[in-house]
Design a protein around this motif. Sequence first.
Motif, PDB file in Angstrom:
ATOM      1  N   ASP A   1      -3.848   5.817  -2.020  1.00  0.00           N
ATOM      2  CA  ASP A   1      -2.721   5.592  -1.118  1.00  0.00           C
ATOM      3  C   ASP A   1      -3.094   4.692   0.053  1.00  0.00           C
ATOM      4  N   SER A   2      -4.366   4.481   0.292  1.00  0.00           N
ATOM      5  CA  SER A   2      -4.803   3.512   1.290  1.00  0.00           C
ATOM      6  C   SER A   2      -6.275   3.202   1.054  1.00  0.00           C
ATOM      7  N   ALA A   3      -6.731   2.115   1.659  1.00  0.00           N
ATOM      8  CA  ALA A   3      -8.116   1.720   1.429  1.00  0.00           C
ATOM      9  C   ALA A   3      -8.633   0.969   2.652  1.00  0.00           C
TER      10      ALA A   3
ATOM     11  N   SER B   1      -4.791   7.673  15.147  1.00  0.00           N
ATOM     12  CA  SER B   1      -4.301   8.091  13.827  1.00  0.00           C
ATOM     13  C   SER B   1      -3.925   9.567  13.868  1.00  0.00           C
ATOM     14  N   GLN B   2      -3.311  10.027  12.773  1.00  0.00           N
ATOM     15  CA  GLN B   2      -3.003  11.463  12.679  1.00  0.00           C
ATOM     16  C   GLN B   2      -4.045  12.187  11.825  1.00  0.00           C
ATOM     17  N   THR B   3      -5.160  11.535  11.571  1.00  0.00           N
ATOM     18  CA  THR B   3      -6.125  12.148  10.646  1.00  0.00           C
ATOM     19  C   THR B   3      -7.023  13.162  11.345  1.00  0.00           C
ATOM     20  N   ASP B   4      -7.591  14.045  10.536  1.00  0.00           N
ATOM     21  CA  ASP B   4      -8.621  14.961  11.040  1.00  0.00           C
ATOM     22  C   ASP B   4      -9.932  14.205  11.255  1.00  0.00           C
ATOM     23  N   THR B   5     -10.125  13.135  10.464  1.00  0.00           N
ATOM     24  CA  THR B   5     -11.397  12.398  10.485  1.00  0.00           C
ATOM     25  C   THR B   5     -11.700  11.758  11.837  1.00  0.00           C
TER      26      THR B   5
ATOM     27  N   HIS C   1      -4.412  14.603   5.553  1.00  0.00           N
ATOM     28  CA  HIS C   1      -3.903  14.737   6.919  1.00  0.00           C
ATOM     29  C   HIS C   1      -3.401  13.362   7.352  1.00  0.00           C
ATOM     30  N   GLY C   2      -2.143  13.297   7.685  1.00  0.00           N
ATOM     31  CA  GLY C   2      -1.595  12.005   8.109  1.00  0.00           C
ATOM     32  C   GLY C   2      -1.155  11.216   6.903  1.00  0.00           C
ATOM     33  N   ARG C   3       0.088  10.729   6.953  1.00  0.00           N
ATOM     34  CA  ARG C   3       0.645  10.014   5.800  1.00  0.00           C
ATOM     35  C   ARG C   3      -0.129   8.702   5.582  1.00  0.00           C
ATOM     36  N   PRO C   4      -0.023   8.135   4.374  1.00  0.00           N
ATOM     37  CA  PRO C   4      -0.728   6.873   4.150  1.00  0.00           C
ATOM     38  C   PRO C   4      -0.168   5.766   5.044  1.00  0.00           C
ATOM     39  N   SER C   5      -0.992   5.181   5.883  1.00  0.00           N
ATOM     40  CA  SER C   5      -0.566   4.090   6.765  1.00  0.00           C
ATOM     41  C   SER C   5      -1.816   3.307   7.118  1.00  0.00           C
TER      42      SER C   5
END
Length: 612
Positions: A30-32, A122-126, A77-81
Amino acid sequence: MCGIVGYVGKQSAVPIVMKGLAKLEYRGYDSAGMAVWQKGDLKIEKTAGRLDRLEDKLKQNPINGTVGMGQTRWATHGRPSDANAHPHLDSEEKIAVIHNGIIENYMELKEMLQKEGHEFHSQTDTEVIPHLLEKYYEGDIEKALRKVLHIIEGSYALVVMHEDEPEKIVGARKDSPLIAGLGKGENFIASDIPAILEYTREIIVLNHGEMVTITEDDVTVTDLEGRRIEKDVYPVTWNAEAAEKSGYPHFMLKEIHEQPRAIKDTLAGRIEKGKTDIVLDEIEFSADYLKKLKKIYIVACGTAFHAAMVGKYLIEHFTRIPVEVDIASEFRYRDPIVDDPEDYLMIVVSQSGETADTLGSLREMNRKDVRIMAITNVIGSSVAREADDVLLTRAGPEIAVASTKAYTTQLVAFYMTAIKMGQIIGRLDNNETRDLIDALLDLPLLAQKVIDANENKIEKMAKRYSSKDDIFFIGRHLDYALALEGALKLKEISYIHAEAYAAGELKHGTLALIEKGVPVFAIATQPDIYAKMISNVQEVKAREATIIGLGTEGDQEIDKHSDETIHIAKTQKYFTTVLAVIPLQLFSYYAALERDCDVDKPRNLAKSVTVE
Ligand code: F6R
């Protein structure tokens, strides 16, 4: 779930990393993104969408360097963007981090870092990881990473680059796989073997709690205290195709074996041992809202529909709210009754999030202004985007057409939803909730136990039954829902005619089909209806059927009435389905194998049914 590749050597890193990522695209797409050290600068390129989008971007803005790492992502976590794609950076954009897995305590860490002035993009946990590394960095990235690994909780395969230490990539592993590949004057790091198979067949497999540093000439593995660990180097004998399947002959078998991990990931960060909180991402139900509901509609197709049936039993049991469960292709055209939309909740279940009928049903209820909760495996899918609330199953990409790990994680999502609703509505007290949560947390280990204890036996058993024309599956209550799934799995991949019946219904017609030697799977995991189920088993036994009993550990009664028995590990009566399905999946797999069927791609079927 996602794929990672890193390279340190003399060649240009970009094509090597891109090629490696292409080999891992089946793990997530979904992303790269990519980080490459280029003449003193850490260059980043990342994008939502598949790898070809990243390739286009890299053509427009070429990067050149001999140290680099990349990821193809499957979002949790966090939609693909673009912003949520990896790598993630610290405030000074000197530290790049790529991560597979889930950081369970990221919310509290993010809050702490924000108070200290770190800005998040971002909305990621990372993203907490590069900021934590920035906080603890004192000129030595390995030392900083060691500190951070003591702080973060959850699962990870991590790779890190620092602009000021350009000669190396540092990695760490807990739960998610990570390997190092050994070359001459070059070394590799990756989440999976296929990514580097073209360049090396000598690999080091990292264990949980180990860190690795790769440079052009060296691969060093240490523990979390910095002590060096001597590792064996494994020669890889798999071909590229076997490597994609981690050595399993089929994706289906790989995915069956991934279930303990998938269940664990789906529970991660949502419940904790000894606690009573259930955190269902952003989904909030108030007691008033739930008490006012007249009905919950659960809608899905195929295997997801079978998970929905289990969801119905449990939500009704724990909340006493009436639940109607329907097949999406029926539901969307039957003009479901909705007078006041506030009185209804719809739950749609879809692994892919793209199934046309499920989506059609969702849109139908959307038009009627009903609140919609989705249980799905794909974060940016149409179902996820169009629902009001999303509960993500974290199964990772499911490649085999026959659904296995998506089903078990859907069950787990329903377990948490039903208990949470019961708790909010006041029908479950803290002690009951705590016991249920503790039992849920045991499921990954028990699932592993069921696989280990039964696989060899079931393989032999499936071979013996594989020439049969008809096989029946019977059960009551939750075991009836499971019988439906057992029969579907067998039909779709082995092409053996299989039927599931509510055991009490047999005598109303189907019993006429039972004759000498017809195999009947009798599923008996439900204590409240056990005696009734045993009478139904006796009914078929009296017609000389061959009974394969499926009961829980220690149940000797089922042995007495069966020709052979499979036992699953003991758990709470509500959660038996997630364990009992595993022997049925294995049975279908080995029966299909014996019949020489195309297990991963059964005839006439597609993985995602995006047309009506
Ligand atoms: C059977 C199977 C299908 C799917 C169904 C719904 O093994 O995989 O029955 O469960 O097509 O698909 P999703 O969950 O993607 O909506």
